[in-house]
Design a protein around this motif. Structure first.
Motif, mmCIF file in Angstrom:
data_model
loop_
_atom_site.group_PDB
_atom_site.id
_atom_site.type_symbol
_atom_site.label_atom_id
_atom_site.label_comp_id
_atom_site.label_asym_id
_atom_site.label_seq_id
_atom_site.Cartn_x
_atom_site.Cartn_y
_atom_site.Cartn_z
ATOM 1 N N UNK A 113 0.484 -1.258 0.200
ATOM 2 C CA UNK A 113 -0.090 -0.142 0.009
ATOM 3 C C UNK A 113 0.990 1.305 -0.097
ATOM 4 N N UNK A 114 2.313 1.110 0.891
ATOM 5 C CA UNK A 114 3.245 2.326 0.981
ATOM 6 C C UNK A 114 4.521 2.320 0.535
ATOM 7 N N UNK A 115 5.521 3.229 0.220
ATOM 8 C CA UNK A 115 6.508 3.172 0.374
ATOM 9 C C UNK A 115 7.130 4.132 0.861
ATOM 10 N N UNK A 116 7.899 3.577 1.916
ATOM 11 C CA UNK A 116 8.895 5.027 2.810
ATOM 12 C C UNK A 116 9.762 4.496 1.745
ATOM 13 N N UNK A 117 10.702 5.969 2.995
ATOM 14 C CA UNK A 117 11.699 7.107 2.034
ATOM 15 C C UNK A 117 12.395 6.937 2.842
ATOM 16 N N UNK A 118 13.914 7.105 3.006
ATOM 17 C CA UNK A 118 14.811 7.930 4.090
ATOM 18 C C UNK A 118 16.045 8.643 3.001
ATOM 19 N N UNK A 119 16.386 9.431 4.056
ATOM 20 C CA UNK A 119 17.631 10.061 3.252
ATOM 21 C C UNK A 119 18.986 9.706 4.508
ATOM 22 N N UNK A 120 20.051 9.957 4.220
ATOM 23 C CA UNK A 120 21.174 10.525 4.644
ATOM 24 C C UNK A 120 21.499 11.697 4.579
ATOM 25 N N UNK A 121 22.517 11.861 5.614
ATOM 26 C CA UNK A 121 23.381 13.123 5.569
ATOM 27 C C UNK A 121 24.149 12.760 4.522
ATOM 28 N N UNK A 122 24.831 13.878 4.004
ATOM 29 C CA UNK A 122 26.400 13.978 2.628
ATOM 30 C C UNK A 122 27.024 13.099 3.695
ATOM 31 N N UNK A 123 27.247 12.860 4.990
ATOM 32 C CA UNK A 123 28.619 11.783 5.265
ATOM 33 C C UNK A 123 28.078 10.811 5.953
ATOM 34 N N UNK A 124 26.723 10.258 5.819
ATOM 35 C CA UNK A 124 26.382 8.881 5.730
ATOM 36 C C UNK A 124 26.083 7.956 7.090
ATOM 37 N N UNK A 125 26.196 8.952 8.220
ATOM 38 C CA UNK A 125 25.723 8.766 9.591
ATOM 39 C C UNK A 125 24.702 8.695 9.776
ATOM 40 N N UNK A 126 23.322 9.828 9.568
ATOM 41 C CA UNK A 126 22.352 9.742 10.012
ATOM 42 C C UNK A 126 21.217 9.556 8.813
ATOM 43 N N UNK A 127 20.352 8.695 8.846
ATOM 44 C CA UNK A 127 19.336 8.321 8.355
ATOM 45 C C UNK A 127 18.204 9.205 8.682
ATOM 46 N N UNK A 128 17.306 10.257 8.128
ATOM 47 C CA UNK A 128 16.448 10.181 8.452
ATOM 48 C C UNK A 128 15.176 10.693 6.984
ATOM 49 N N UNK A 129 13.757 10.582 7.737
ATOM 50 C CA UNK A 129 12.817 9.851 6.793
ATOM 51 C C UNK A 129 12.132 10.585 5.930
ATOM 52 N N UNK A 130 11.848 10.891 4.793
ATOM 53 C CA UNK A 130 11.842 11.594 3.602
ATOM 54 C C UNK A 130 10.226 11.766 3.665
ATOM 55 N N UNK A 131 9.473 10.615 3.515
ATOM 56 C CA UNK A 131 8.305 10.409 3.239
ATOM 57 C C UNK A 131 7.490 9.558 2.527
ATOM 58 N N UNK A 132 5.951 9.173 2.855
ATOM 59 C CA UNK A 132 5.634 7.707 2.076
ATOM 60 C C UNK A 132 5.283 7.989 0.865
ATOM 61 N N UNK A 133 5.635 7.191 0.266
ATOM 62 C CA UNK A 133 4.664 7.882 -1.392
ATOM 63 C C UNK A 133 3.672 6.199 -1.217
#
Length: 165
Positions: A25-45
């Motif tokens: 039903x849904x696709x979760x998307x997350x992104x990391x910072x440019x240093x690849x240290x921390x992942x954070x939520x972006x949106x649900x598609x």
């Protein structure tokens, strides 16, 4: 080689990554910072309309300009793959075709949704409110695990996906 004669891991690749948790039903998307240290939520598609979901993910890749996209591959606890994994593999092949030349990598996502749900409950998010964000939280877990795997091994996580013909 280090002093003991062991090969040293390759340096961690700098650059933002996106992670995708593909559900029916849904696709979760997350992104990391440019240093690849921390992942954070972006949106649900929304995931029911696959072509629309693929277009939205391609737009996010254009916006975030990631080094790569990691897609969670659902496996059973014993490591086997069922129909859900086959569906995700096909989704990832199509995504790889749509976002060339950005590589797509499949990474093991066992227990990512369970871990995400436990974390959300522990932070006081109700199950009803959490449903809309659980997929993003699972994508964060997938990405954080992929980043840690690369940091420890010195190699990109998972397996690279060949674009669909």
């Amino acid at each position: 080689m280090d002093a003991a004669g062991a090969a040293e891991p390759a340096a961690f690749r700098r650059g933002r990554r996106l992670a995708v948790d593909v559900g029916d039903a849904r696709i979760g998307v997350a992104s990391s910072d440019p240093d690849g240290v921390l992942a954070t939520p972006v949106e649900t598609v929304p995931g029911r309309d696959i072509p629309a979901a693929q277009r939205r993910l391609a737009a996010l890749v254009g916006e975030y300009e990631p080094l790569e996209v990691v897609v969670g591959l659902p496996r059973s606890l014993n490591g086997g793959e069922g129909p859900a994994a086959a569906k995700v593999r096909e989704f990832a092949r199509q995504l790889a075709k749509n976002i060339t030349p950005v590589p797509v990598r499949l990474v093991d996502e066992r227990l990512s949704t369970v871990t995400a749900a436990q974390g959300m409950r522990a932070s006081g998010v109700s199950a009803k409110k959490g449903r809309a964000r659980i997929d993003q939280a699972a994508a964060v877990v997938i990405l954080q695990n992929a980043l840690e795997t690369e940091r420890v091994s010195g190699r990109p996580p998972g397996q690279c996906v060949e674009a669909a013909a």
